[in-house]
Scaffold this motif. Structure first.
Motif, PDB file in Angstrom:
ATOM      1  N   LEU A   1       0.595  -1.078   0.082  1.00 18.16           N
ATOM      2  CA  LEU A   1      -0.016  -0.076   0.084  1.00 18.16           C
ATOM      3  C   LEU A   1       0.827   1.191  -0.004  1.00 18.16           C
ATOM      4  O   LEU A   1       2.102   1.052   0.302  1.00 18.16           O
ATOM      5  CB  LEU A   1      -0.853   0.285   1.251  1.00 18.16           C
TER       6      LEU A   1
ATOM      7  N   MET B   1      -5.485   0.971   5.561  1.00 21.56           N
ATOM      8  CA  MET B   1      -6.549   0.938   4.556  1.00 21.56           C
ATOM      9  C   MET B   1      -7.012   2.349   4.570  1.00 21.56           C
ATOM     10  O   MET B   1      -7.115   2.791   3.172  1.00 21.56           O
ATOM     11  CB  MET B   1      -7.466  -0.088   4.551  1.00 21.56           C
ATOM     12  N   LYS B   2      -7.329   2.856   5.407  1.00 19.45           N
ATOM     13  CA  LYS B   2      -7.751   4.346   5.505  1.00 19.45           C
ATOM     14  C   LYS B   2      -6.803   5.440   4.988  1.00 19.45           C
ATOM     15  O   LYS B   2      -6.953   6.127   3.920  1.00 19.45           O
ATOM     16  CB  LYS B   2      -8.367   4.569   6.699  1.00 19.45           C
TER      17      LYS B   2
ATOM     18  N   ASN C   1      -4.132   4.442   3.380  1.00 23.03           N
ATOM     19  CA  ASN C   1      -3.931   4.290   1.760  1.00 23.03           C
ATOM     20  C   ASN C   1      -4.740   4.951   1.006  1.00 23.03           C
ATOM     21  O   ASN C   1      -4.212   5.576  -0.006  1.00 23.03           O
ATOM     22  CB  ASN C   1      -3.802   2.675   1.586  1.00 23.03           C
ATOM     23  N   GLU C   2      -6.109   5.122   1.177  1.00 23.08           N
ATOM     24  CA  GLU C   2      -7.005   5.726   0.568  1.00 23.08           C
ATOM     25  C   GLU C   2      -6.744   7.190   0.537  1.00 23.08           C
ATOM     26  O   GLU C   2      -7.051   7.831  -0.301  1.00 23.08           O
ATOM     27  CB  GLU C   2      -8.256   5.371   1.097  1.00 23.08           C
ATOM     28  N   GLU C   3      -6.617   7.749   1.879  1.00 21.02           N
ATOM     29  CA  GLU C   3      -6.143   9.231   2.003  1.00 21.02           C
ATOM     30  C   GLU C   3      -5.083   9.618   1.077  1.00 21.02           C
ATOM     31  O   GLU C   3      -5.033  10.701   0.477  1.00 21.02           O
ATOM     32  CB  GLU C   3      -6.182   9.535   3.531  1.00 21.02           C
TER      33      GLU C   3
ATOM     34  N   SER D   1      -3.685   8.089  -1.617  1.00 24.60           N
ATOM     35  CA  SER D   1      -4.259   8.048  -2.860  1.00 24.60           C
ATOM     36  C   SER D   1      -5.031   9.361  -3.313  1.00 24.60           C
ATOM     37  O   SER D   1      -4.726   9.734  -4.468  1.00 24.60           O
ATOM     38  CB  SER D   1      -5.190   6.738  -3.255  1.00 24.60           C
ATOM     39  N   GLN D   2      -5.809   9.866  -2.475  1.00 19.91           N
ATOM     40  CA  GLN D   2      -6.696  11.025  -2.952  1.00 19.91           C
ATOM     41  C   GLN D   2      -5.587  12.279  -2.800  1.00 19.91           C
ATOM     42  O   GLN D   2      -5.766  13.182  -3.608  1.00 19.91           O
ATOM     43  CB  GLN D   2      -7.615  11.351  -1.618  1.00 19.91           C
TER      44      GLN D   2
END
Length: 293
Positions: free
Chosen positions: A30, A158-159, A161-163, A165-166
């Motif tokens: 990630l 995971m959160k 990774n998402e942030e 990515s944003q």
């Protein structure tokens, strides 16, 4: 509710920061956080680093300072941002006249080198200003990353990774600068016309040379201008159009690979199979079995 990170007050800065320990899974798969926080300079100072396996993004909340990176010094003020590869040597300094405040995030991931190369390729720069943008999307996102890192959530990796990515998505939007190409376009060449010509002719024998001849421009100039405006080379754009058409044919028709190859401008089946597998990671036959009617 997330826990507020402790306030550190030293001789040079006061800061809130989270030094984050990602899981082994996150580090291998990630985008993962290393450190994030905010600081306010108490005295003028310079911080220098090099050879870090990290990428740094920071936003200037207030005051002024500078960033020295890859043999260039950038003056920075409120509303300015930096995005750099920390494997390279860099130093950041607060102004003595207007001590600055920053929010930052250090992060890494298995594909960050390629992502940063794409950022630069699209026109991204180590430092840029938000003054001409409608909305500052970075500060609330940095706050969100800090909150997530400070929380006890069992899915923090995971959160994050998402942030992250944003964050990269927004940075890619800021890096996209076709207007730079327009300032150097002295021939009046309209890239929209070039794309329309390719869209109408990609199923035939078309190449960079053919497109340059059609518009009566030097092919090196065409290649540079096209890539500045689209992020792709002319040949990659042609290839992309052909593969997209081939995917539609594979999914929604029963045509043979030879017929699809010819209709898409990919010559013959063997070349089509090699090209398709190189781009998609699987053969046309496997793609049809998975996605076809």
């Amino acid at each position: 509710m997330p826990n507020s990170p402790p306030l550190f007050i030293g001789d040079l800065v006061k800061s809130r920061r989270v030094i984050y320990q990602p899981s082994s899974f996150a580090m291998q798969n990630l985008l993962y956080l290393q450190e994030t926080g905010s600081l306010t300079a108490i005295k003028p100072h310079t911080s220098s680093r090099q050879n870090l396996s990290s990428f740094l993004f920071f936003y200037v909340l207030d005051g002024e300072g500078s960033l020295a990176y890859q043999n260039k010094t950038y003056s920075m003020k409120k509303g300015d941002c930096a995005f750099i590869d920390c494997r390279n040597k860099y130093s950041q300094s607060s102004s003595s006249q207007k001590l600055w405040s920053l929010k930052w995030v250090h992060f890494y991931g298995p594909n960050m080198s390629e992502i940063y190369s794409k950022y630069l390729e699209r026109g991204g720069e180590p430092c840029f200003s938000l003054t001409d943008k409608k909305e500052n999307q970075f500060e609330p996102l940095l706050d969100l990353i800090l909150d997530t890192a400070s929380s006890s959530s069992y899915i923090r990796d995971m959160k994050i990774n998402e942030e992250l990515s944003q964050l990269l998505t927004i940075l890619m939007e800021y890096s996209w600068n076709p207007e730079r190409a327009k300032t150097s376009n002295t021939t009046g060449l309209n890239i929209a016309n070039v794309r329309a010509f390719i869209d109408q002719n990609f199923t035939g024998k078309i190449s960079l040379d053919a497109v340059a001849n059609q518009f009566n421009v030097n092919k090196s100039y065409l290649l540079r201008l096209f890539k500045q405006n689209t992020g792709l080379t002319v040949n990659n754009y042609i290839q992309q159009k052909r593969i997209l058409m081939a995917k539609n044919e594979l999914r929604f028709t029963n045509k043979t690979l030879d017929v699809i190859a010819q209709e898409c401008g990919l010559e013959e089946a063997n070349y089509f199979i090699r090209m398709f597998k190189k781009i998609e990671g699987l053969t046309p036959g496997v793609y049809r079995k998975r996605w076809g009617l």
